[in-house]
Write a protein that holds these residues in place. Structure first.
Motif, mmCIF file in Angstrom:
data_model
loop_
_atom_site.group_PDB
_atom_site.id
_atom_site.type_symbol
_atom_site.label_atom_id
_atom_site.label_comp_id
_atom_site.label_asym_id
_atom_site.label_seq_id
_atom_site.Cartn_x
_atom_site.Cartn_y
_atom_site.Cartn_z
ATOM 1 N N ALA A 41 -3.601 -14.666 -6.411
ATOM 2 C CA ALA A 41 -1.972 -14.635 -6.244
ATOM 3 C C ALA A 41 -1.627 -15.985 -6.325
ATOM 4 N N ILE A 44 -0.880 -16.878 -9.900
ATOM 5 C CA ILE A 44 0.320 -16.072 -10.507
ATOM 6 C C ILE A 44 1.816 -16.746 -10.183
ATOM 7 N N ALA A 45 1.833 -16.736 -8.860
ATOM 8 C CA ALA A 45 3.072 -17.285 -8.351
ATOM 9 C C ALA A 45 3.410 -18.633 -9.002
ATOM 10 N N SER A 48 4.353 -18.546 -12.783
ATOM 11 C CA SER A 48 5.623 -17.693 -12.860
ATOM 12 C C SER A 48 6.707 -18.901 -12.538
ATOM 13 N N THR A 62 6.990 -13.969 -6.090
ATOM 14 C CA THR A 62 6.447 -13.412 -4.980
ATOM 15 C C THR A 62 5.431 -12.748 -5.609
ATOM 16 N N VAL A 63 4.155 -12.782 -5.115
ATOM 17 C CA VAL A 63 2.866 -11.818 -5.601
ATOM 18 C C VAL A 63 2.850 -10.903 -4.492
ATOM 19 N N ASP A 65 -0.074 -7.518 -3.174
ATOM 20 C CA ASP A 65 -1.219 -6.807 -3.432
ATOM 21 C C ASP A 65 -0.609 -5.412 -3.887
ATOM 22 N N ALA A 91 8.836 -7.580 -6.757
ATOM 23 C CA ALA A 91 7.370 -7.220 -6.677
ATOM 24 C C ALA A 91 7.042 -5.982 -5.829
ATOM 25 N N VAL A 132 0.624 -6.300 -11.760
ATOM 26 C CA VAL A 132 -0.454 -6.837 -12.229
ATOM 27 C C VAL A 132 -1.683 -5.796 -12.048
ATOM 28 N N VAL A 142 3.923 -8.998 -9.478
ATOM 29 C CA VAL A 142 4.780 -10.259 -9.323
ATOM 30 C C VAL A 142 6.320 -9.936 -9.588
ATOM 31 N N ALA A 157 7.432 -13.908 -15.498
ATOM 32 C CA ALA A 157 6.317 -13.059 -15.005
ATOM 33 C C ALA A 157 5.189 -12.866 -15.758
#
Length: 169
Positions: A41, A44-45, A48, A62-63, A65, A91, A132, A142, A157
């Protein structure tokens, strides 16, 4: 000839019995689901925000779940305060619907039956929210906010997801 007809009928009966038994068996009480790690996470953030920064945009990412719970947030220097909320809502919307927010926005604009999606509390139908996936399973999403257009947020993203695709399986 009669024996081949009997065998065919028997095979059909066995197949029907198997389908019926399968339909009547209860769903498992415990499910196994894939989810993302904090490390993924964060990657990925960061990716991005970096992808947008490379194009001169100060954004927040923001990522979340698979359940829409925040796992990681990054806000670039000079990103507006509103970008935090926008990225989180994008997200959450994407994870909840398991779809890109840009596609949902287009659907809501073109399809009168989907127009009320904008009234769901927390939904933000602007481009920049991307699921994701690990294989075909959505494990989170994301959201990016702050570039001058949702399509540019979405590009950032997607660039981040491209960077981590080897980890997604």
């Amino acid at each position: 000839m009669q024996s081949s007809l009997r065998l065919g009928a028997l095979a059909a009966l066995l197949a029907a019995a198997a389908v019926t038994a399968q339909a009547q068996s209860p769903a498992p009480a415990v499910r196994t689901e894939k989810n993302m790690s904090l490390e993924l996470a964060n990657q990925i953030a960061a990716a991005s925000v970096a992808a947008c920064a490379a194009n001169g945009y100060s954004v927040s990412a923001t990522v979340v779940d698979r359940s829409g719970v925040v796992r990681a947030v990054q806000r670039a220097d000079n990103a507006g305060a509103h970008t935090l909320g926008a990225s989180e809502r994008k997200a959450w919307t994407s994870a909840s619907a398991k779809a890109p927010t840009s596609a949902m926005m287009e659907n809501a604009q073109k399809n009168p039956g989907a127009a009320n999606l904008v009234n769901i509390p927390g939904f933000l139908l602007l481009g920049g929210g991307v699921p994701v996936k690990s294989g075909n399973e959505v494990i989170g999403a994301v959201g990016v906010g702050g570039a001058p257009g949702g399509h540019l947020d979405e590009q950032c993203a997607n660039a981040a997801l491209e960077k981590v695709k080897a980890q997604l399986g």
